[in-house]
Write an enzyme that holds these catalytic residues in place. Sequence first.
Site, PDB file in Angstrom:
ATOM      1  N   HIS A  17       0.858  -1.177   0.000  1.00  0.00           N
ATOM      2  CA  HIS A  17       0.000   0.000   0.000  1.00  0.00           C
ATOM      3  C   HIS A  17       0.893   1.225   0.000  1.00  0.00           C
ATOM      4  CE1 HIS A  17      -2.827   3.071   1.846  1.00  0.00           C
ATOM      5  NE2 HIS A  17      -3.324   2.767   0.658  1.00  0.00           N
ATOM      6  N   ASP A  19       1.314   5.417  -0.382  1.00  0.00           N
ATOM      7  CA  ASP A  19       0.853   6.806  -0.391  1.00  0.00           C
ATOM      8  C   ASP A  19       2.060   7.651  -0.780  1.00  0.00           C
ATOM      9  OD1 ASP A  19      -1.735   6.178   0.669  1.00  0.00           O
ATOM     10  OD2 ASP A  19      -0.838   6.063   2.652  1.00  0.00           O
ATOM     11  N   LEU A  48      16.578   6.548   1.534  1.00  0.00           N
ATOM     12  CA  LEU A  48      16.545   6.902   0.122  1.00  0.00           C
ATOM     13  C   LEU A  48      16.276   5.663  -0.721  1.00  0.00           C
ATOM     14  CD1 LEU A  48      19.539   9.402  -0.179  1.00  0.00           C
ATOM     15  CD2 LEU A  48      17.098   9.943  -0.369  1.00  0.00           C
ATOM     16  N   LYS A  66       5.445   2.817   7.133  1.00  0.00           N
ATOM     17  CA  LYS A  66       4.268   3.130   7.955  1.00  0.00           C
ATOM     18  C   LYS A  66       4.252   2.301   9.236  1.00  0.00           C
ATOM     19  CE  LYS A  66       1.411   3.918   3.866  1.00  0.00           C
ATOM     20  NZ  LYS A  66       0.217   3.479   3.102  1.00  0.00           N
ATOM     21  N   GLN A  83      12.733  -1.295  -1.207  1.00  0.00           N
ATOM     22  CA  GLN A  83      13.559  -0.182  -1.669  1.00  0.00           C
ATOM     23  C   GLN A  83      13.836  -0.279  -3.167  1.00  0.00           C
ATOM     24  OE1 GLN A  83      17.615  -0.118  -0.183  1.00  0.00           O
ATOM     25  NE2 GLN A  83      17.520   2.113   0.110  1.00  0.00           N
TER      26      GLN A  83
END
EC number: 4.2.1.147
Length: 405
Positions: A17, A19, A48, A66, A83
């Site tokens: 998920h 955002d 990064l 999150k 990543q």
Amino acid sequence: MYKVGEALVGDEPNLAHIDLVIGEKDGPVGQAFLNGISQPSKGHTPLLSVIRPDLQTKPSTLIVPKVTVQGMEDADKAFGPVQEGVARAVADSVEEGIIPKDRTEELVIIVSVFIHPEASDFQKLNRFNYGATRLAIRRAMEEFPSIDKVFEEKDKAGHPLMGTRTVKLRNPPYLQVAMDKPSLEQQLNVIQELPENDHLIVEAGTPLIKKYGISVVEKLREKNDSTFIIADLKTLDTGHLEARMAADAGADGVVVSGLADKNTIEKATREADKCGIYCIVDTLNVSNPVVLLKELEEKPHIVELHRGIDQEYAGEEHSAWGDIPTIKELTRENLVAVAGGITKDTIREALESGADIIVVGRAIANSKDPESKTRDFLEAMGKAYSKLEEEKFGDIEQFRWRTDF
């Protein structure tokens, strides 16, 4: 530029998920980017996004977990498959022209990622986060969804953690099953036997509520959480209090008597609006529903044209429903329900008169085979689903492949 995107891809526990926000380095997104790097919070340390060590993607992208990262096992998921998946999605979005190549040094991206604590499949984590990031970037750059899309979808789709539930009646006609018999055990058995159908409403009837109280709505909800439930209180006073009581019990609509003072009806309607439920005015024994509705400043969401059981037993003939098109125009949702001795033989007449909701009580709720009786009525309305469709799709109207942006 200040763009926002979101996407959900995959299945638990490896789902992704995403955002994200995209904006200029010298704007609010750039400031948030710097704050994220320089002031990390415990357990949510940003990193990064790199395609491989020593090769960050462009535009510069900050990944913010999150869920709290606890130990090296969680860190490996974030610093490995997630990543790389996010970084590659950003790079591919530039290569394909979704993000302008000539702006890669001006923009930064902040990506908030969800990593389930029980996720274990690195290949799925990588693939799902790649796909979700790509989709979220496209949505952000295309400013999806439009407000019209939000209006179209808001009463159809169900949140995966909540399940799909009918909260707005947007696709009539509907069959409303009135649970009038004051026997809780029998009516709970009935609601369990009703077939899955988007065009089905359950009514907690007045006799049932009078005997067991408004908590009967909660018991019906426990048996069928997805069904639209109406509490038929036939309120005559303190409309705002009874509307709130119905909402607190889990009802999606509350019935107020058309014989009540207009202030009572209007207060009930206003309170129903606050609670996010429908207010239905029942016109039982109201001589002229049109006159009543024209006097109301706060129009109800639905009007129910109702012939009572006592009238039916007294042998009164079934008369025309009246000027349904005019009555519809005087309601908030342009919906009219009809009730009173409706059978499979008279249902067509009601629909042709313009009725949106067909209320059927004893013929279903007191039947030895409520499932079969309900299917018969739905079939007469042209809204029947086969058992195979129900087993395959569950909530029929809501089922669709999520392929839109």
